[in-house]
Write a protein that holds these residues in place. Structure first.
Motif, mmCIF file in Angstrom:
data_model
loop_
_atom_site.group_PDB
_atom_site.id
_atom_site.type_symbol
_atom_site.label_atom_id
_atom_site.label_comp_id
_atom_site.label_asym_id
_atom_site.label_seq_id
_atom_site.Cartn_x
_atom_site.Cartn_y
_atom_site.Cartn_z
ATOM 1 N N GLU A 156 0.858 -1.190 0.000
ATOM 2 C CA GLU A 156 0.000 0.000 0.000
ATOM 3 C C GLU A 156 0.891 1.236 0.000
ATOM 4 O O GLU A 156 1.754 1.327 0.880
ATOM 5 N N GLU A 294 -5.222 -4.844 4.614
ATOM 6 C CA GLU A 294 -6.657 -5.131 4.583
ATOM 7 C C GLU A 294 -7.155 -5.551 3.208
ATOM 8 O O GLU A 294 -8.234 -5.123 2.776
ATOM 9 N N TYR A 395 -2.258 6.662 13.051
ATOM 10 C CA TYR A 395 -3.031 5.630 13.744
ATOM 11 C C TYR A 395 -3.437 6.103 15.151
ATOM 12 O O TYR A 395 -4.615 6.134 15.492
#
Ligand code: ARG
Ligand code: ZN
Length: 471
Positions: A156, A294, A395
């Protein structure tokens, strides 16, 4: 330059005289979709509705070859368009006719169809290619990971370039068929449902289908020798998990975590609404890297996630992304908080559920444990910069921002927002300002100051995420 002038003069003339559009009106699509962090990622001039990826992979040599067929629609009169890709292309066809093609930049494949594409028209683009993906470096790296018994595509924002040509940006989502032939005895893992396997002449073909819109970076491919575990949740959702046979000491901890996928999806549905996809699961290949991703319906976990024992928290994180990130996807990479802040907040909720600390306690801890001069506070979770997209602050401070929102609007409205947003924006794309507007609508409060303080200021907020009545 000269050419451009002639072209615009011609289009001005054709407008004036109401003559039909001529080939001179057709322009090349942009080499990027306009992302603020990654100007060359994705492309302009068309949208993709479906990828059909049909490959053959030899683990012994890392040779990957095959074709990808792309169903696209032109969004402008197109003389030429780009795909993002890294392997060697031998042939491109557009609507059945051979197209000319060239490479440019790091990952651009420029395709010139024999006949230009009119705005609104459909195009079927077939790309034939071959390569040894682990040897192909773009911007100095490859997102294709070889394992002792196979390989994995996961990364990613980049991962597609090493195995299929695409319009590589989450703003253009499509359905996927992934069908890969491997030597008998190997398995292929990808997104969605395994629609079938066939064997001939020593090769087995695995065919996977993801029938809901999926961002290109959420498509994944793994080849290797896996132990497969299948089940159906109480709600009838098929679960498909796969564990490399080479996990050694990590195998039990991996299973003790990932086998809880169905239970954790049901638990998360209580907060986020109905699970958006037709299947779920995870896979743990034998890679040495330390991240999880994910990948839609089939989460990628590295064995290192389970090196210290079971880790249900990472499973909660990646499953939370199925709503926040996969079903509701980014329109631009700078809004990564919409993915990572909420996935981390789901871990806070899980901690609370497990009596390992409440969300408020964890938010207070993040706030207290980073002094004002800690570089942690210099990262703005709402616009962290391309180099800090996955910085801890996105995060942790990102999750504290969500706790601050909860405290500002109260639990009843907060949990309505948390469930309402992925429900209302299901299968779409969104930005942080759109999320703020939604939270303001549901709460009836102005939230500009709160968002600025927690997401868009490169300094420690003067006051922590104070619980109501705790100040
Ligand atoms: N979205 C991933 C997560 O769940 C982050 C992946 C970061 N990428 C990487 N190659 N380390 O946290
Ligand atoms: Zn994440």
């Amino acid at each position: 330059m000269r050419k451009r002038l002639i072209v615009s003069a011609a289009s001005a003339l054709s407008m004036f005289l109401a003559v039909p559009a001529s080939a001179a009106d057709f322009q090349p699509g942009a080499a990027g979709v306009g992302d603020p962090y990654y100007p060359t990622y994705g492309n302009g001039g068309y949208r993709v509705s479906h990828y059909d990826i049909r490959l053959k992979y030899q683990p012994a040599t890392d040779e990957l070859e095959g074709t990808t067929t792309i169903l696209a629609t032109a969004t402008q009169d197109l003389s030429r368009f780009n795909l993002d890709f890294a392997l060697n292309v031998s042939e491109v066809r557009v609507n059945g006719r051979p197209a000319t093609f060239a490479t440019s930049g790091e990952q651009e494949l420029e395709v010139t169809p024999a006949r230009p594409l009119a705005k609104g028209s459909q195009a079927t683009v077939v790309v034939r290619y071959k390569g040894v993906p682990s040897t192909v470096k773009k911007y100095g790296f490859t997102a294709w990971l070889r394992t002792p018994d196979g390989a994995v595509a996961a990364g990613e924002p980049e991962s597609a370039w090493w195995w299929f040509p695409s319009n590589d940006h989450p703003s253009d989502k499509a359905t996927f068929d992934v069908s890969v032939q491997v030597p008998d005895g190997n398995q292929v893992i990808s997104n969605g449902i395994l629609t079938g396997t066939t064997s001939q002449a020593g090769w087995t073909r695995y065919s996977w289908r993801e029938n809901k819109p999926q961002a290109t970076y959420l498509a994944t491919l793994a080849v290797g020798k896996f132990d497969i575990s299948t089940d159906t949740t109480a709600n009838g959702l098929p679960v498909y998990n796969a564990y490399s046979k080479g996990l050694g000491d990590n195998a039990d901890a991996a299973r003790a975590s990932v086998e809880r996928t169905g239970e954790l999806v049901d638990w998360l549905s209580g907060y986020f609404g109905d699970y958006p996809f037709s299947s779920v699961g995870g896979y743990v290949p034998n890679v040495p890297t330390g991240f999880a991703l994910e990948t839609q319906t089939r989460v990628f976990y590295s064995p290192r996630q389970f090196a210290k024992g079971a880790n249900t928290s990472v499973v909660v994180h990646e499953l939370a992304h199925q709503w926040y990130g996969d079903s509701v996807s980014l329109s631009r990479w700078s809004d990564i908080w919409l993915n990572e802040g909420f996935a981390r907040y789901a871990q806070f909720l899980w901690s609370e559920h497990e009596n390992e600390g409440t969300a408020q306690e964890l938010a207070d801890y993040v706030y207290a444990s980073h002094p004002a001069d800690d570089a942690f506070w210099t990262v703005k979770p709402g616009d962290p910069g391309a180099d800090n997209q996955f910085a801890t602050a996105v995060y942790d401070r990102g999750a504290v921002a969500i706790q601050a929102l909860r405290n500002a609007v109260g639990d009843e409205k907060f949990f309505r927002i948390l469930k309402g947003w992925p429900t209302e924006r299901r299968y779409g794309n969104a930005t942080i300002p759109e999320f703020q507007a939604y939270a303001e609508k549901v709460s009836g409060q102005k939230l500009g100051d709160l968002f600025n303080t927690w997401l868009f200021t490169a300094a420690k907020p003067a006051v922590g995420p104070v619980a109501p009545g705790a100040a």
